[in-house]
Design a protein around this motif. Structure first.
Motif, mmCIF file in Angstrom:
data_model
loop_
_atom_site.group_PDB
_atom_site.id
_atom_site.type_symbol
_atom_site.label_atom_id
_atom_site.label_comp_id
_atom_site.label_asym_id
_atom_site.label_seq_id
_atom_site.Cartn_x
_atom_site.Cartn_y
_atom_site.Cartn_z
ATOM 1 N N PHE A 76 0.829 -1.209 0.000
ATOM 2 C CA PHE A 76 0.000 0.000 0.000
ATOM 3 C C PHE A 76 0.864 1.260 0.000
ATOM 4 N N PHE A 77 1.901 1.280 0.838
ATOM 5 C CA PHE A 77 2.743 2.464 0.916
ATOM 6 C C PHE A 77 3.602 2.655 -0.339
ATOM 7 N N LYS A 78 3.837 1.581 -1.081
ATOM 8 C CA LYS A 78 4.541 1.696 -2.360
ATOM 9 C C LYS A 78 3.588 2.025 -3.499
ATOM 10 N N LYS A 79 2.299 2.212 -3.158
ATOM 11 C CA LYS A 79 1.238 2.529 -4.116
ATOM 12 C C LYS A 79 1.022 1.417 -5.145
ATOM 13 N N GLN A 80 1.221 0.183 -4.717
ATOM 14 C CA GLN A 80 0.970 -0.956 -5.591
ATOM 15 C C GLN A 80 -0.432 -1.522 -5.391
ATOM 16 N N ASN A 81 -0.986 -1.360 -4.186
ATOM 17 C CA ASN A 81 -2.314 -1.902 -3.850
ATOM 18 C C ASN A 81 -3.128 -0.858 -3.120
ATOM 19 N N ASN A 82 -4.408 -1.173 -2.912
ATOM 20 C CA ASN A 82 -5.271 -0.341 -2.084
ATOM 21 C C ASN A 82 -4.988 -0.623 -0.610
ATOM 22 N N TYR A 83 -5.632 0.157 0.260
ATOM 23 C CA TYR A 83 -5.480 -0.029 1.705
ATOM 24 C C TYR A 83 -5.996 -1.415 2.095
ATOM 25 N N PRO A 84 -5.299 -2.137 2.983
ATOM 26 C CA PRO A 84 -5.745 -3.485 3.368
ATOM 27 C C PRO A 84 -7.147 -3.468 3.981
ATOM 28 N N ARG A 85 -7.947 -4.466 3.603
ATOM 29 C CA ARG A 85 -9.313 -4.567 4.098
ATOM 30 C C ARG A 85 -9.419 -5.738 5.064
ATOM 31 N N PHE A 86 -10.473 -5.714 5.871
ATOM 32 C CA PHE A 86 -10.727 -6.814 6.791
ATOM 33 C C PHE A 86 -11.122 -8.050 5.995
ATOM 34 N N LYS A 87 -10.678 -9.214 6.453
ATOM 35 C CA LYS A 87 -11.024 -10.473 5.790
ATOM 36 C C LYS A 87 -12.421 -10.891 6.205
#
Length: 181
Positions: A92-103
């Motif tokens: 997320f901080f490398k702007k590769q993914n969105n913010y982690p979501r709850f499973k």
């Protein structure tokens, strides 16, 4: 060295199926618990948790009476859930993914990963030895190459179980050029 994954179909008995489902739930709980802690720590202090602090908190969590049930499953799988959360924030901080979501329990595929320590993952005939599960019947469609690093156990909504075994294999040597078509 490179990593290569080999997927196989699993055929666990009823007790093993129950333990797999239990492990999925426990890993989901640990992931969601630490994601919640990360969010509150970030709001209060301006920075999140790191891998070592999460590991210490997981040990304390397992020693508490209200969460003592976490001791029933593979401890390496719970630690891997924490590592996956740290990796998700790194992406997320490398702007590769969105913010982690709850499973969610309602996802079509539930999975957990365990690492090979002291040869606790091995192939014995037509069965695979997995931590806490013991020997589980599986359909081996091809031979494994290299050293087993980890195994990811999946449960699909259709009722199927599968395992993906990641092995460390030597890099492929390029073929000599012939300069012909």
């Amino acid at each position: 060295m490179i990593y290569k994954a080999y997927p196989f179909r699993l055929y666990p008995n009823k007790d093993q199926q129950a333990l797999i489902h239990q492990t999925h739930g426990h890993c989901r709980f640990v992931y969601n618990h630490f994601l919640s802690l990360w969010n509150t720590a970030y709001k209060e202090e301006g920075k999140g948790l790191n891998r070592s602090s999460m590991s210490k908190l997981l040990t304390k969590l397992k020693k508490q009476d209200e969460t003592a049930w976490l001791r029933n499953v593979d401890s390496v799988a719970l630690q891997t859930s924490c590592e996956q959360l740290v990796d998700a924030f790194g992406r997320f901080f490398k702007k590769q993914n969105n913010y982690p979501r709850f499973k969610s329990k309602k996802n079509a595929v539930q999975s957990y990963t365990t690492k090979n320590t002291n040869h606790n993952i091995a192939i014995v005939g037509n069965k695979i030895k997995l931590p806490k599960l013991g020997l589980v019947k599986f359909k081996q469609t091809r031979a494994l190459e290299g050293r087993i690093m980890r195994a990811t156990i999946h449960y699909h909504a259709s009722g199927r179980f599968s395992v993906s075994i990641t092995c460390e294999v030597p890099e492929f040597q390029p073929l000599p050029k012939t300069h012909q078509a």
